[in-house]
Design a protein around this motif. Structure first.
Motif, PDB file in Angstrom:
ATOM      1  N   GLU A 237       0.821  -1.215   0.000  1.00  0.00           N
ATOM      2  CA  GLU A 237       0.000   0.000   0.000  1.00  0.00           C
ATOM      3  C   GLU A 237       0.853   1.262   0.000  1.00  0.00           C
ATOM      4  O   GLU A 237       0.443   2.291  -0.531  1.00  0.00           O
ATOM      5  N   ASN A 244      -3.289   5.288   1.118  1.00  0.00           N
ATOM      6  CA  ASN A 244      -3.349   6.102   2.335  1.00  0.00           C
ATOM      7  C   ASN A 244      -2.037   6.085   3.107  1.00  0.00           C
ATOM      8  O   ASN A 244      -1.818   6.930   3.972  1.00  0.00           O
ATOM      9  N   GLU A 335     -13.882   9.570  -2.312  1.00  0.00           N
ATOM     10  CA  GLU A 335     -13.492   8.523  -1.367  1.00  0.00           C
ATOM     11  C   GLU A 335     -13.765   7.136  -1.948  1.00  0.00           C
ATOM     12  O   GLU A 335     -12.985   6.200  -1.750  1.00  0.00           O
ATOM     13  N   HIS A 336     -14.884   7.012  -2.664  1.00  0.00           N
ATOM     14  CA  HIS A 336     -15.247   5.722  -3.248  1.00  0.00           C
ATOM     15  C   HIS A 336     -14.224   5.279  -4.290  1.00  0.00           C
ATOM     16  O   HIS A 336     -13.783   4.119  -4.303  1.00  0.00           O
ATOM     17  N   ARG A 338     -11.071   6.334  -4.727  1.00  0.00           N
ATOM     18  CA  ARG A 338      -9.751   6.100  -4.128  1.00  0.00           C
ATOM     19  C   ARG A 338      -9.707   4.746  -3.423  1.00  0.00           C
ATOM     20  O   ARG A 338      -8.761   3.975  -3.604  1.00  0.00           O
ATOM     21  N   LYS A 339     -10.727   4.482  -2.637  1.00  0.00           N
ATOM     22  CA  LYS A 339     -10.774   3.224  -1.902  1.00  0.00           C
ATOM     23  C   LYS A 339     -10.832   2.037  -2.860  1.00  0.00           C
ATOM     24  O   LYS A 339     -10.160   1.012  -2.645  1.00  0.00           O
ATOM     25  N   ALA A 340     -11.620   2.178  -3.929  1.00  0.00           N
ATOM     26  CA  ALA A 340     -11.742   1.091  -4.908  1.00  0.00           C
ATOM     27  C   ALA A 340     -10.413   0.852  -5.622  1.00  0.00           C
ATOM     28  O   ALA A 340     -10.020  -0.299  -5.865  1.00  0.00           O
ATOM     29  N   ILE A 342      -7.377   1.468  -4.460  1.00  0.00           N
ATOM     30  CA  ILE A 342      -6.474   0.835  -3.493  1.00  0.00           C
ATOM     31  C   ILE A 342      -6.804  -0.650  -3.349  1.00  0.00           C
ATOM     32  O   ILE A 342      -5.915  -1.507  -3.314  1.00  0.00           O
ATOM     33  N   ASN A 343      -8.093  -0.974  -3.265  1.00  0.00           N
ATOM     34  CA  ASN A 343      -8.504  -2.367  -3.118  1.00  0.00           C
ATOM     35  C   ASN A 343      -8.046  -3.214  -4.306  1.00  0.00           C
ATOM     36  O   ASN A 343      -7.583  -4.350  -4.140  1.00  0.00           O
TER      37      ASN A 343
END
Length: 366
Positions: A237, A244, A335-336, A338-340, A342-343
């Motif tokens: 990450e 993050n 946020e959605h 970015r999080k997606a 990263i996942n």
């Protein structure tokens, strides 16, 4: 008999203690004088840079490969991801080329074969000393010294040569680069603008990696090789452009590079003769897992039209690296998204560990 069973059980449960662990006299730094110890930051920086570069490049190759498989199954793209992870034989595999196979090139090749979706038979390496790459050749990788041949047969080419070699290489290959081929350069001394000039193509990606006094104070384990380092989710990450934890890394990645990956993937989809609607479906599924809360749309890339069956223009990746676009703004502020992202970035390396846990030692031989 009961005593024997208890002793056997105890022998299994007790973990051997390594009395040399963290023993200062056996550490790398113990043999250095005070002046030499001041240079340890260079070792940490170099190791972190190779790990970061290999992780990002492996992820990029993986998303390009997945996109090509999804294109073959456009009737039900939402059902494709899991199947792609299981299929051993790709229907339209990504052809990968590596020019230069020194320390970085060889580490990258190992990462692509270990964590990526690259089959050895779909990888080619061009180097001045192919006879030294016995390990890769035994895996089935085609190793030779012919840059023109490699470029003409590859969808993405990773350039890992020394700065002193780039001009000669450029003169050699510039007239043989297919329009769909993406050049991914690790040559730090040459900017994307300079590479565009000497290679005569705008399909160029170059990682934007940097460091500062604060980042060099961050902890980093230099004792692990690159492949082992990528088994640590925290390390992975730290290398993600939208991650993050990237501020905790020794090497910092500009979010702009994540945006360039998006445009490069879109360009490849366009080169596969997909219309705008299908390009966006593949892009959102491959890079963002097909999230429903927030998706990139046509208007994020070009002025929206009524013709969803039209095609996107071929974006100039070098120009994109120099300007602000709505894509970067959307991903950075969502946020959605970015999080997606990263996942999806983390998932590639996690899936490898899951496969290895299921298949055991035989996996390394397959």
């Amino acid at each position: 008999m009961a005593l024997m069973k208890r002793l056997q059980k105890s022998a299994v449960e007790i973990t051997p203690i390594d009395i040399t662990h963290n023993l200062e006299s056996l550490q790398f730094e113990s043999a250095l004088n005070d002046e030499e110890k001041q240079l340890l930051t260079l070792r940490k920086r170099s190791h972190a840079m190779v790990v970061t570069a290999c992780t990002q490049a492996t992820f990029f190759a993986n998303i390009l490969h997945e996109a090509r498989q999804i294109k073959k199954q456009m009737k039900s793209p939402q059902k494709m991801t899991a199947k792609i992870l299981q299929d051993k034989e790709a229907r339209d595999p990504l052809k990968v080329g590596i020019i230069g196979c020194g320390r970085l090139g060889s580490q990258l090749a190992h990462c692509l074969l270990t964590y990526g979706r690259v089959n050895p038979k779909d990888m080619k390496v061009s180097t001045r000393r192919p006879e030294t790459l016995e390990y890769l050749q035994n895996k089935g990788v085609d190793c030779f010294h012919d840059n023109i041949k490699l470029v003409s047969l590859s969808h993405v080419v990773f350039i890992c040569v020394l700065p002193s070699q780039i001009q000669v290489m450029a003169e050699e290959i510039k007239e043989h680069i297919p329009g769909h081929t993406i050049l991914y350069s690790f040559v730090a001394a040459y900017s994307p603008q300079k590479l565009k000039q000497i290679l005569q193509t705008n399909q160029i990606l170059k990682p934007d990696l940097s460091w500062n006094k604060e980042s060099e104070q961050n902890s980093w384990d230099c004792s692990e090789n690159v492949n082992t380092a990528l088994e640590n989710p925290v390390t992975v990450e730290k290398t993600c452009p939208f991650g993050n934890l990237k501020s905790e890394s020794v090497i910092l990645t500009n979010e702009k590079f994540g945006e360039l990956m998006i445009f490069a993937l879109l360009n490849m989809c366009t080169s596969l003769r997909l219309n705008k609607s299908d390009c966006l479906s593949i892009l959102n599924l491959t890079l963002f897992g097909g999230i429903s809360e927030d998706k990139l749309q046509e208007s994020d890339f070009i002025k929206k039209t009524q013709d969803s069956h039209g095609v996107f223009p071929k974006f100039d990746l070098v120009k994109i690296s120099q300007i602000n676009t709505s894509v970067q703004k959307r991903v950075s502020s969502s946020e959605h998204l970015r999080k997606a992202f990263i996942n999806r970035y983390m998932m590639m390396f996690e899936e490898y560990l899951k496969r290895r846990a299921m298949l055991g030692p035989d996996m390394e031989e397959s």
